[in-house]
Design an enzyme around this catalytic site. Structure first.
Site, short mmCIF file in Angstrom:
data_model
loop_
_atom_site.label_atom_id
_atom_site.label_comp_id
_atom_site.label_asym_id
_atom_site.label_seq_id
_atom_site.Cartn_x
_atom_site.Cartn_y
_atom_site.Cartn_z
NE ARG A 226 -4.22 -0.41 1.80
CZ ARG A 226 -5.29 -0.37 2.59
NH1 ARG A 226 -5.29 -0.98 3.74
NH2 ARG A 226 -6.36 0.29 2.24
CE LYS B 223 -2.78 0.06 -8.57
NZ LYS B 223 -1.69 -0.62 -7.90
CB VAL B 224 -8.77 3.87 -9.82
CG1 VAL B 224 -9.88 4.34 -8.89
CG2 VAL B 224 -9.13 4.11 -11.26
CB SER B 225 -5.51 5.78 -5.40
OG SER B 225 -5.45 6.07 -4.03
CB VAL B 226 -10.42 5.14 -2.44
CG1 VAL B 226 -11.32 5.82 -1.43
CG2 VAL B 226 -11.23 4.20 -3.34
CG ASP C 230 -13.17 -2.81 1.19
OD1 ASP C 230 -12.02 -3.27 1.13
OD2 ASP C 230 -13.42 -1.62 1.50
CB ILE D 109 -7.93 -3.67 -5.55
CG1 ILE D 109 -9.18 -3.71 -6.42
CG2 ILE D 109 -7.66 -2.27 -5.00
CD1 ILE D 109 -9.30 -2.68 -7.49
C1 UD1 Z 1 -9.81 2.52 0.34
C2 UD1 Z 1 -10.69 1.89 1.39
C3 UD1 Z 1 -10.48 0.39 1.45
C4 UD1 Z 1 -10.69 -0.21 0.05
C5 UD1 Z 1 -9.85 0.52 -0.99
C6 UD1 Z 1 -10.14 0.08 -2.42
C7 UD1 Z 1 -11.03 3.54 3.12
C8 UD1 Z 1 -10.78 3.96 4.53
N1 UD1 Z 1 -10.40 2.46 2.69
O1 UD1 Z 1 -8.47 2.28 0.72
O2 UD1 Z 1 -11.42 -0.16 2.36
O3 UD1 Z 1 -10.30 -1.57 0.08
O4 UD1 Z 1 -10.10 1.94 -0.93
O5 UD1 Z 1 -11.49 0.25 -2.71
O6 UD1 Z 1 -11.79 4.15 2.41
N2 UD1 Z 1 -1.97 2.73 -4.51
C9 UD1 Z 1 -0.73 3.05 -5.01
N3 UD1 Z 1 -0.18 4.25 -4.65
C10 UD1 Z 1 -0.84 5.14 -3.84
C11 UD1 Z 1 -2.12 4.80 -3.35
C12 UD1 Z 1 -2.67 3.57 -3.71
O7 UD1 Z 1 -0.10 2.28 -5.74
O8 UD1 Z 1 -0.30 6.21 -3.56
C13 UD1 Z 1 -2.56 1.41 -4.89
C14 UD1 Z 1 -2.84 0.52 -3.69
O9 UD1 Z 1 -1.69 -0.18 -3.28
C15 UD1 Z 1 -3.90 -0.41 -4.27
C16 UD1 Z 1 -4.70 0.54 -5.19
O10 UD1 Z 1 -3.85 1.64 -5.44
O11 UD1 Z 1 -3.29 -1.41 -5.04
C17 UD1 Z 1 -6.00 1.02 -4.62
O12 UD1 Z 1 -5.78 1.55 -3.32
P1 UD1 Z 1 -6.65 2.76 -2.74
O13 UD1 Z 1 -7.87 2.94 -3.58
O14 UD1 Z 1 -5.76 3.93 -2.54
O15 UD1 Z 1 -7.08 2.21 -1.32
P2 UD1 Z 1 -7.27 3.04 0.02
O16 UD1 Z 1 -7.71 4.43 -0.33
O17 UD1 Z 1 -6.08 2.87 0.87
#
Ligand code: UD1
Length: 429
Positions: free
Chosen positions: A131, A171-174, A316, A338
């Site tokens: 992560r 990449k899509v990141s929440v 999730d 993911i």
């Molecule tokens: C949020 C949710 C979590 C859910 C996830 C995906 C909350 C509190 N948590 O986590 O429950 O499982 O979304 O729907 O809302 N990544 C990168 N670089 C970054 C950030 C992310 O490579 O800087 C990657 C992560 O390793 C992962 C992917 O992007 O493979 C998605 O992660 P992300 O959407 O950011 O998850 P969270 O926001 O941590």
């Protein structure tokens, strides 16, 4: 440390009230740092993560009241929370707090946008993979921040404030989308965020920011246009229902058979999940704010599922659907795209008799006629609840250890399931 004892075999019948979404409540609470005025949040779930985040926000200077009453401690005891960060007294988020909950890293965006500098501990790895935070830092860099990494901390500065720009996420990141959106709300000029996360929780936060005076267009799409404003103001917002809690209880009902109605939820945010449930042979009836889940007598059909960013099948709910498939008539395929390593539940499910083989990011689940209760251990939030689901359909008694993972994300789980006929009990030592 609390444990949960489950004696399997009972069908679930009844009604379950769905709580507010943890994954929206946390960033909404963090958004309170963007304004000196009061942000009132309704429908906040009573969870350990919420309580911990209240402590973290208090550290930065936020004042809080719950249900109109001032509380002395940050313990979560109400579902309406009033947060007022009239003044930010500390722009540092220390390791001791951030390491306990990854989402608290998200204070980075608002603190930088409002105070022009901040020092936030890196969250570190966790049970579901490495992560990284590169996308958060890239977004803030695009908005003009100077970023240094030192001693496990991110130090971010923006002398004179952040300035809008174009951010294209590879990449899509929440979390990175929340961060970019909150920072851009107070940046000078326009920010365009491309390949933004479209999760309902991201939209809920965007809607709340708009109520606070932010100018955001494109909410619900993957391109957001944000016109920065000088200041945001107070607002009142109700946290949207938890789609993951909804999906989890829907699976529990499908697993045991029976007839359960989930109230106060939004079926339209679960389309790909509900398609998978129907494919598995479970009856799903949706109204505007409820879901009725039934399975009477018929067996479960194996399915093929691949996790994807919204509107795809949610990561999730991956562990939970895997638990369901352990009882299907045939072999199911579950691919996790993911998070690497989000298969911690596989070994524990095997302790209950499941037959699952892993090949890289894909699990093959061969349905078995019976699961048998055992001692199991919770490893992370969603993995823990998959063990609860399996235990509800297993013969005999299952003891789930390390329940604190569950308390982070499921409000009153044993009460909600117990009311529908599950034989489930919390044991506090
Ligand atoms: C949020 C949710 C979590 C859910 C996830 C995906 C909350 C509190 N948590 O986590 O429950 O499982 O979304 O729907 O809302 N990544 C990168 N670089 C970054 C950030 C992310 O490579 O800087 C990657 C992560 O390793 C992962 C992917 O992007 O493979 C998605 O992660 P992300 O959407 O950011 O998850 P969270 O926001 O941590």
């Amino acid at each position: 440390m609390d444990r949960i004892r489950i004696r399997g075999g009972n069908k679930l019948n009844g009604t379950i009230q769905i709580s507010g979404a943890k994954n929206a409540a946390l960033p909404l609470m963090i958004a309170s740092l963007l304004t000196s005025e009061t942000l009132t949040l309704k429908n906040v779930p009573r969870l350990a993560d919420v309580t911990l985040l209240l402590r973290i926000l208090r550290n930065h200077g936020a004042d809080m009241k719950m249900d109109g009453k001032r509380t002395r401690t940050a313990a979560m005891n109400g579902e309406t929370v009033h947060l007022t960060a009239a003044e930010i007294v500390d722009t540092e988020a220390p390791y001791e707090l951030v390491s306990r909950m990854r989402a608290s890293f998200w204070v980075l965006g608002p603190l930088l946008a409002r105070c022009h500098e901040t020092r936030v501990s890196l969250p570190g790895g966790c049970a579901i993979g490495t992560r990284p935070v590169d996308l958060y830092l890239m977004a803030l860099d695009r908005l003009g921040a100077e970023i240094e990494l030192e001693g496990g901390y991110v130090i971010a500065r923006a002398k004179g404030g952040l300035v809008g720009d174009r951010i294209v996420f590879p990449k899509v990141s929440v979390g990175a989308t929340h961060t970019a959106m909150m920072a851009a709300a107070l940046a000078r000029g326009e920010t365009v965020i491309e390949n933004a996360a479209r999760e309902p929780e991201v939209c809920d936060v965007a809607d709340c920011l708009v109520k606070m005076g932010a100018q955001i267009e494109g909410i619900g799409s993957s391109t957001l246009h944000i016109q920065g404003v000088e200041r945001l103001h107070g607002a009142t917002h109700s946290v949207l229902p938890d789609r993951i809690e909804t999906g989890t209880y829907a699976i529990a009902a499908g697993m045991t058979g029976g007839d359960v109605t989930l109230c106060g939820t939004r079926a339209d945010q679960l389309d790909s999940f509900l398609d998978a449930m129907r494919e598995a042979g479970i009856s799903v009836e949706a109204t505007d704010d409820s879901l009725r889940i039934r399975r009477n007598g018929n067996g479960l059909r194996p399915i093929s599922v691949e996790t994807q960013p919204y509107p795809g099948f949610p990561t999730d709910l991956q562990a939970q659907i895997m638990a369901l498939m352990t009882k299907a008539d045939g072999v199911s395929t579950i691919r996790e795209t993911i998070f690497e390593n989000r298969f911690m539940h596989v070994q524990e499910l095997a302790r209950l008799g499941a037959e699952i083989s892993l090949h890289g990011d894909t699990a093959h689940v061969k349905g078995v006629p019976r699961l048998v209760g055992a001692q199991v251990m919770a490893t992370d939030l969603r993995a823990s609840v998959s063990l609860v689901i399996a235990a509800l359909a297993a013969e005999g008694e299952t003891m789930l250890n390390r329940v604190y993972h569950l308390d982070r994300g499921f409000e009153a789980l044993e009460v909600k399931l117990g009311r529908c006929g599950a034989d489930i009990e919390r044991i506090s030592d």
